[in-house]
Design a protein around this motif. Structure first.
Motif, PDB file in Angstrom:
ATOM      1  N   GLU A  17      10.154   6.048   4.231  1.00 58.53           N
ATOM      2  CA  GLU A  17       9.506   5.331   5.324  1.00 58.53           C
ATOM      3  C   GLU A  17       8.010   5.660   5.391  1.00 58.53           C
ATOM      4  OE1 GLU A  17      10.486   3.037   7.305  1.00 58.53           O
ATOM      5  OE2 GLU A  17       8.741   3.065   8.662  1.00 58.53           O
ATOM      6  N   LEU A  18       7.709   6.936   5.175  1.00 55.06           N
ATOM      7  CA  LEU A  18       6.304   7.344   5.168  1.00 55.06           C
ATOM      8  C   LEU A  18       5.538   6.620   4.067  1.00 55.06           C
ATOM      9  CD1 LEU A  18       6.029  11.202   5.670  1.00 55.06           C
ATOM     10  CD2 LEU A  18       4.870   9.394   6.972  1.00 55.06           C
ATOM     11  N   GLY A  19       6.182   6.569   2.897  1.00 51.50           N
ATOM     12  CA  GLY A  19       5.562   5.868   1.776  1.00 51.50           C
ATOM     13  C   GLY A  19       5.253   4.430   2.173  1.00 51.50           C
ATOM     14  N   ALA A  20       6.249   3.817   2.804  1.00 51.23           N
ATOM     15  CA  ALA A  20       6.066   2.418   3.192  1.00 51.23           C
ATOM     16  C   ALA A  20       4.890   2.295   4.149  1.00 51.23           C
ATOM     17  CB  ALA A  20       7.346   1.889   3.823  1.00 51.23           C
ATOM     18  N   ARG A  21       4.813   3.197   5.110  1.00 48.43           N
ATOM     19  CA  ARG A  21       3.718   3.111   6.078  1.00 48.43           C
ATOM     20  C   ARG A  21       2.357   3.328   5.429  1.00 48.43           C
ATOM     21  NH1 ARG A  21       5.801   4.458  12.005  1.00 48.43           N
ATOM     22  NH2 ARG A  21       7.901   3.672  11.612  1.00 48.43           N
TER      23      ARG A  21
END
Lengths: 828, 440, 229
Positions: free
Chosen positions: A650-654
């Motif tokens: 999710e962090l990567g996506a953000r």
């Protein structure tokens, strides 16, 4: 490895059965779905003893009934297990076993999962004619703070005693007295406390040995079993969690001969209390305050975005392959930073060469090796289950053990030779060993060799030790178990290069031989293979050079790095120069920690994500011998804990780096696509027993791993020996070591806390005498103005001139001393 | 009928226990002959031809046992079983006390025959003074070159060590003896592997009784045929029989097997005191099923006693006359095996314990006739189910007593019932059997 | 029948709290113990006699018993240190054997055989006489052995001592005497108290073979000397 055993055919109760030649009848009968009851038979403990007499059967041509546990099958054997004679013997033995058994099943923890209960039901006479008084003992007595013994329930099958004598070899638990007075006990009623003693609970076929933690907690019908892997150390033992009401109540062994041979250490067995600890971090925190996930993720994304390539990440050993893969991808892919490492960092070229598939030994190779070299590690402290495995190999008479280490190891007693080099001198010793082995190889090939003592440089007594060690090692038939710690410090790369030379000189790139590296972290190997290594991406792919641990610390201190992400890592406690790390983390603009508990490092964190416990985690890990194993969640996440892989994705996506990973199987597939030697691997293939990647077809695709040309021969003379100093009355060379019970796991499990060692400084008796120190004295070990208080323990097996302190103790941590070799030991 | 003394020849002659006294009577001549004139295989076949059967109880051919040991270069061992502890047996004690060199010479020759470099005499710890005698004699034999690294300058090495036990009947069981000698608790081992293949320290081991080994020098000196001239066809040689209990002249008598048992009990040992009759007798130690007065004319041989449902065992006769209570005799017998059970296997450990408790109730007058059924039943459940012979060693005699003297057991129970439990106070077993670790 | 003696929760907690890892008895370090030189030498001599050192376990326990009178925990620990084994190992061996004492016993050891042949010839009365003379508890003596209050005597009813020919008999300080009567017990205790050799006329060592020293037996054995070189 071993050739298929030939088969024999026999008849059991009229059914034709095919079994391995040499198998014991009791096992062979199972092939024909015939169960022969046993109590004392337990092949894990060694040969049969024939004590309980439960397994008597009739064999055609033999007048007396025979014990099926000790009778090897022969072709054409005709066996009866339910004739009148056999039934009479079975009911007789059950009746005898119950003569002194209290029959207190309603209040016994074993009730419902008790072999005695089951066999009494299935094979017993159903009634007793015994009206005499039974024997009585005080009960239930604590055998240790973790195990209780009820001697009235004991049926004297000897399993626990045999474990202590023949498996753990601690020989603390014994049978005392004789005949009907025999009972299990210890010397002078001392407690039985030994690193593997919990296994006796599981071995006990009655309720005589029970776990303090499991007493009166559950009945078998209340519980569910959930198989997974213990990630509390690199042994990665296969475990079965006993779960009641979504809580882990017990950990049992899930026998996997390729990994653990069916044993657990006490840390793995009793270290589950922390899963339900009240102290656990169960929700995200931003700036010390509870936060929702959205807010926390936003905060982290914002800070990382601004830090960008000035970010670093340190991954601890409990991190799974999927988590490791995703964090390195976050750094490399989303932030453009190459500063990703684990606590088991190695120089990338060495890591690559050490991982060569043909060089890697499997754990079962220890069983058949002719010689075993343990170097730079004490398995009992760092990979406990291998301690048992190596003991077994020696006991069975196949292997000769040699130990080379800076500190005495638990295996020294069984070693043919031991060599003890000074702390920090591993590189020198290994260079001498490599030279000696090289010479022997040349001499064997007809070329006169150069004597090891001609090795350039100050060989001190290395050559002598190397000669003794080398003399025991059989080319092509040796397994080397080495501590990856050898790669630490200034001489580290040189030490590992020499180790590779030793392996080459011994022809270890052959089946049945090889090396097994012991990492510090449970998944040290997997993390490197999925790319948590500065300078190498997933599958050791070429990658831009990044900062390792020391340079991350320096970067944080110098302000060259802005942010650091700690995943299951507490550098202040666990890495050398803890004070340096504390200062570095204080100076960092952003510290993000993923942790299950508050510790010194999370205290410095700006944002804290709650970490899953190993019983909650889904994913894979890689055993030190290359076996990929599956973690399966046994219990749900407490509180607001989320899977870490999800958080990282999710962090990567953000941060604009979409991984496309939406599940653990997808993460495994992505890793399999990127790590050539994991190619095609799936969770299904890994299954419950794991799979060694070296034994899969994909391994051959990466033969080039080994073919990577070695760097130029490491010079033996350029070792940094400046600080070796000269021994004076008060200057000693300091070494530190990880002790089995000095870690946060011990601290987080109330039941284990009594095992946490107080800081101890070990010295050779000659040094003790010179300094006027006796065992038990309170002293201070000082270096560069910093001191650690410790109690003196004189140890005859210590090398004079060396002192040892324990790393990562809760108090007086040796890591609090600056990274200095020379110390003083002072009596306050 | 008189004795036939071979082993007991000149047994009380002054100085026989010294090396000089022994040599004066031809001692150590057999060892010289074995060293200089005979190959090990010849020695073994001569022993086999002699028909010498083990004198420890099992009666297995000694030569054959020796031939089971593998040939070749490996460490092999000889163990002399001097743990004589079977109630009624005391022949080895007198042989060792009075003629220790005869045994030492036998050990040395047997070691040569099987290629053993270490020989051990495992002597029960209670025989301390006898062990002192043996140790002294072994010292003399070493000094004279009959033992050591280079015996009689032939380059052959035989070391002999007298190992004192510490009080456990079970160590007379050959595999328990090995465990005890290895410094462990004396628990019997599972067989196979048999000691001849994998014995002491895992090496091939020949185990023989004192009397058996004491015969060896005589066979080497005089030949197998000479030996076969004694005894019966199946039971060759002489046999030292220990006779004790209710007899007027208890002691060891060396006889030829085959003479009527009555001759031993009455002719040699004098029978029970005047006016009393033999009620029951153990023909082969306390582990043999008892025989009665009616069996006194049985020839004293391995075969005839087996046919009568008992056994010759180590050749120890215990006589109980008509003043002896058979239930009490059964209790004493059971109590011994209960005390001596090593505890390793279930039927023996629990069966001897249970039987003792039941017999104690019989003697105390707290039993019913139904208990007799259980006692008899428990013996049947022990027999054939144990790891070694100890459990059977109780079950067979106790079972035989209950079977043959059922009336007396019932009468004892009935008498006690009528007397109103009078015997409660002074039974030695009126407290539960406890150990130090048990509740105070 | 005695009820099971349950440990109370409080006792249990106290016991657990008192247990520390260092209380576990591994192999004691020889350097940490002050092993009496004579004891150490006896054990090391025994260890050297055997092909494998653990065979010296029983000789080592005998040595400890000689040195301390019984196998004291400290003595067992010392022997374990010399042998390089755990004290538990030696305790397991010690408690298996009847002649090794793992609790204090009287100085003079009197073992009265109470097995079949001796019993039939009056062993129970003899044991009683020894207990009375020595001041030892009769019932305890028959069970596990009993020591006199003054610590001078240890009397124990023992299983067959292998001397049924001199029934009823006793082993006094490792020498055999018999056949004995009640009066002999009194005399023996008195002699021991006076520091004298007891019952010297009843020593087994003096006893001729039952068939007589000058056998009337037939002698069919050819002379062994014939083969003597």
């Amino acid at each position: 490895m071993s050739a298929e055993r030939s088969k024999v055919t026999l008849v059991v109760d009229g059914v034709e059965v095919t079994a391995d030649d040499g198998a014991m009848l009791v096992d062979a009968a199972k092939e024909g779905d015939v169960e022969i009851p046993v109590f004392c038979y337990e092949p894990k403990l060694g040969g049969p003893v024939g004590a309980c007499r439960m397994c008597l059967v009739e064999i055609e041509g033999i007048p007396k009934l025979q014990t099926a546990c000790s009778t090897p099958v022969r072709d054409g054997m005709v066996v009866y297990t339910r004739t009148d004679r056999v039934i009479e013997s079975q009911s007789a033995v059950v009746e005898f076993l119950l003569v002194n058994h209290p029959l207190d099943c309603p209040v016994c923890d074993k009730g419902g999962e008790c072999p005695l209960q089951d066999i009494a039901m299935g094979w017993g006479p159903g009634r007793s004619r015994m009206t005499e008084p039974k024997r009585h003992f005080r009960k239930p007595m604590p055998l240790s703070p973790l195990v209780r013994i009820d001697r009235e329930r004991c049926i004297l099958c000897y399993r626990c005693v045999r474990f202590s004598q023949d498996v753990a070899e601690d020989e603390q638990l014994q049978l005392l007295e004789r005949g009907a007075s025999s009972h299990v006990g210890t010397f002078d009623d001392h407690p039985y406390i030994a690193p593997f003693h919990g296994n006796i609970i599981e071995l006990c076929p009655v309720g005589a040995l029970t776990a303090e933690a499991y007493r009166f907690r559950a009945r078998p019908w209340d519980i569910e079993d959930s198989g997974s892997v213990c990630t509390l150390c690199p042994s990665q033992c296969n475990v079965m969690f006993t779960v009641r009401d979504e809580h882990v109540q017990r950990v049992l062994a899930r026998d996997n001969d390729d990994v653990d041979a069916g044993w657990l250490c006490d840390k793995g067995r009793f270290g589950f209390q922390m899963i339900t600890s009240e102290e656990r971090i169960v929700e995200p925190r931003v700036g010390g305050s509870r936060a929702g996930w959205e807010a926390a993720l936003d905060a982290v994304a914002e800070r990382l975005r601004s830090a960008g390539e000035r970010t670093a990440a340190i991954v601890g050993g409990q991190t799974s392959n999927e988590e490791g893969y995703l964090i390195q991808r976050l750094l490399r892919g989303a932030l453009g930073s190459a500063n990703i490492t684990s606590v088991d960092e190695l120089e990338a070229g060495l890591a690559r060469r050490l991982a060569a598939p043909e060089l890697g030994a499997a754990v079962p190779d220890l069983d058949a090796a002719e010689s075993i070299l343990v170097v730079g590690t004490d398995p009992l402290n760092s990979i406990p289950i291998l301690d048992l495995r190596i003991r077994r190999a020696i006991r069975q008479g196949r292997a000769r053990l040699v130990v080379a280490s800076e500190r005495p190891t638990a295996l020294d007693g069984g070693a043919e030779e031991t060599a003890r080099y000074a702390p920090g001198d591993a590189a020198g010793f290994l260079a001498a060993l490599a030279a000696e082995l090289g010479n022997r190889r040349q001499a064997g090939a007809g070329t006169p060799g150069r004597a090891a003592d001609e090795v350039p440089g100050d060989g001190s007594d290395w050559a002598e030790g190397a000669r003794r060690i080398a003399g025991e090692l059989r080319p092509g038939k040796t397994v080397i178990v080495y501590g990856e710690r050898l790669g630490r410090g200034p001489g580290g790369d040189s030490a590992l290069a020499s180790l590779l030379e030793c392996a080459r000189a011994l022809d270890l790139a052959t089946a049945g031989a090889g090396v097994i590296g012991v990492p510090e972290g449970a998944n040290g190997r997997g993390l490197r293979e999925v790319g948590c290594l500065p300078g190498a991406g997933p599958g050791f792919a070429e990658a831009p050079a990044g900062r390792g641990l020391d340079r991350i610390k320096q970067g944080l201190l110098d302000g060259e790095l802005d942010a650091v992400v700690l995943v299951h890592a507490d550098p202040i406690r666990n890495l050398p120069d803890g004070p340096g790390w504390a200062e570095a983390l204080r100076r960092a603009r952003t510290v993000i920690a993923v942790s299950a508990f508050d510790d010194a490092s999370t205290e410095t964190a700006d944002i804290v994500f709650p970490a899953e416990s190993y019983a909650e985690k889904e994913g894979t890990v890689t055993h030190p011998d290359g076996r990929l194993q599956r973690l399966r969640p046994a219990v749900p996440h407490p509180g607001n804990v989320h899977p870490i892989w999800q958080v990282l994705a999710e962090l990567g996506a953000r941060l604009g780096h979409e991984t496309g990973i939406g599940s653990v199987p997808e993460a495994v597939a992505t890793i399999a696509a990127e790590v050539p030697f994991y190619a095609g691997i799936t969770p299904e293939e890994i299954g419950g027993r794991g799979v060694r990647w070296q034994e899969r077809p994909a391994a051959s695709a990466v033969a080039e791993l080994a073919a990577v040309p070695p760097e130029q021969r490491t010079s033996r003379t350029n070792l940094d020996r400046d600080d070796s100093g000269t021994l004076t009355a008060d200057r000693l060379r300091l070494g530190t070591y990880p002790a089995l019970w000095a870690d946060e796991i011990t601290d987080r499990n109330v039941a284990l806390r009594f095992l946490a060692p107080a800081q101890t400084v070990e010295l050779a008796p000659s040094d003790g005498e010179r300094l006027g120190l006796a065992s038990g004295d309170e002293v201070e070990v000082r270096s560069n103005g910093t001191g650690v208080r410790a109690r003196v323990a004189l140890n005859e097996r210590m090398r004079p001139g060396a002192v040892f302190l324990i790393e990562a103790t809760a108090a007086e941590n040796a890591n609090a001393l600056p990274a200095e070799l020379n110390v003083e030991v002072i009596k306050p | 009928m008189p004795e036939t003394r071979v082993l007991f020849r000149d047994i009380d002659a002054p100085g026989l226990a010294t090396i000089q006294g022994y040599r004066d009577r031809g001692g150590y001549g057999a060892l010289k002959r074995a060293l200089h004139e005979l190959e090990p295989d010849e020695l073994l076949s001569s022993l086999e031809d002699s028909g010498l059967r083990g004198r420890g109880g099992a009666g297995f051919s000694m030569g054959k046992k020796g031939s089971f040991l593998p040939r070749g270069e490996m460490e092999k061992y000889l163990c002399c079983n001097a743990d004589e502890s079977e109630p009624g047996a005391f022949k080895d004690r007198e042989l060792m006390q009075k003629n220790p060199h005869q045994l030492i010479e036998g050990c040395a020759i047997a070691s040569l025959a099987v290629g053993a470099t270490y020989a051990f005499v495992f002597i029960r710890g209670e025989y301390w003074e006898i062990a002192d005698i043996l140790d002294r004699a072994v010292g003399e034999a070493y000094d004279a070159g009959y033992l050591g690294a280079d015996i009689l300058d032939t380059g052959v090495r035989v070391e002999l060590i007298v190992h004192r036990g510490a009080g456990a009947y079970i160590c007379g069981e050959e595999t328990a003896l090995l465990d005890a000698l290895e410094g462990k608790r004396g628990n019997p081992r599972l067989k196979p592997p048999f000691p001849a293949i994998q014995g002491l320290y895992g090496g091939p081991t020949l185990i023989n009784n004192v009397e058996t080994l004491s015969n060896v020098p005589h066979i080497v000196n005089n030949g197998a045929d000479w030996f076969k001239g004694f005894g019966s066809e199946q039971s060759t040689g002489t046999k030292v029989v220990s006779v004790s209990g209710c007899v007027q002249r208890p002691g060891n008598y060396e006889i030829e097997l085959g003479i009527p048992s009555r001759e031993i009990i009455y002719g040699l040992a004098g029978g029970p005191p005047k006016g009393r009759r033999v009620k029951a007798w153990f023909p082969g130690g306390s582990s043999a099923p008892v025989l009665t007065e009616a069996d006194l004319d049985l020839p004293y041989t391995f075969e005839d006693l087996a046919k009568a449902g008992s056994m010759l065992g180590s050749g120890s006769i215990i006589v109980a006359d008509d003043t002896i209570s058979i239930p009490e005799l059964a209790l004493r017998t059971a109590r011994f095996y209960h005390h001596e059970s090593c505890g390793k296997c279930t039927p023996c450990r629990e069966g001897t314990n249970w039987t003792t408790k039941m017999l104690d109730r019989v003697v105390r007058g707290e039993a019913t006739p139904m208990d007799l059924e259980i006692i008899a039943g428990v013996q049947e459940k022990i027999i054939g189910h144990c790891l070694c012979v100890l459990g059977d060693s109780m079950a067979m005699p106790v079972g035989s007593m209950v079977a043959k003297f059922r009336d007396e057991f019932e009468a004892t129970i009935e008498a006690a019932r009528e007397a109103g439990h009078g015997a409660l106070d002074h039974s030695p077993l009126d407290r539960p059997l406890t150990t130090g670790a048990q509740a105070a | 029948m005695r009820p099971t003696d349950e440990l109370t929760a409080a006792e249990r907690r106290e016991l657990i709290a008192s247990m520390r890892p260092e209380d576990a008895e591994g192999v004691p370090a020889l350097g940490e113990l002050d092993v009496p030189a004579a004891l150490r030498e006896q054990i090391e001599t025994a260890m050297a006699r055997y092909p494998q050192l653990r065979s010296a376990a029983i000789p080592a326990l005998w040595a400890v018993q000689r040195h301390y009178g019984w196998c004291t925990p400290q003595g067992v620990r010392e022997a374990a240190a010399v042998m390089g084994v755990t004290p538990a190992y030696l305790e397991a061996v010690a408690t298996f054997y009847d002649l090794i004492a793992t609790s204090p016993i009287g100085r003079h050891r009197i073992l009265v055989c109470h097995n079949i042949s001796c019993w039939m010839n009056g062993a129970d009365e003899l044991l009683g006489a020894f207990c009375d003379a020595a001041g030892a508890d009769r019932d305890d003596a028959d069970q596990h052995g009993a020591s006199s209050a003054d610590g001078e005597f240890f009397v124990k009813g023992f299983e067959c001592l292998g001397a049924c020919d001199i029934a009823p008999m006793a082993s006094i300080d490792q020498r055999y005497y018999g056949p004995l009567e009640a009066a002999d017990a009194v005399a023996a205790i008195e002699a021991l108290r006076d520091g004298e050799e007891p019952l010297s006329d009843k020593a087994l060592a003096l006893r001729p073979a039952a068939g007589g020293p000058d056998p009337s037996a037939t002698e069919r054995a050819p002379d062994a000397e014939g083969h003597d070189a």
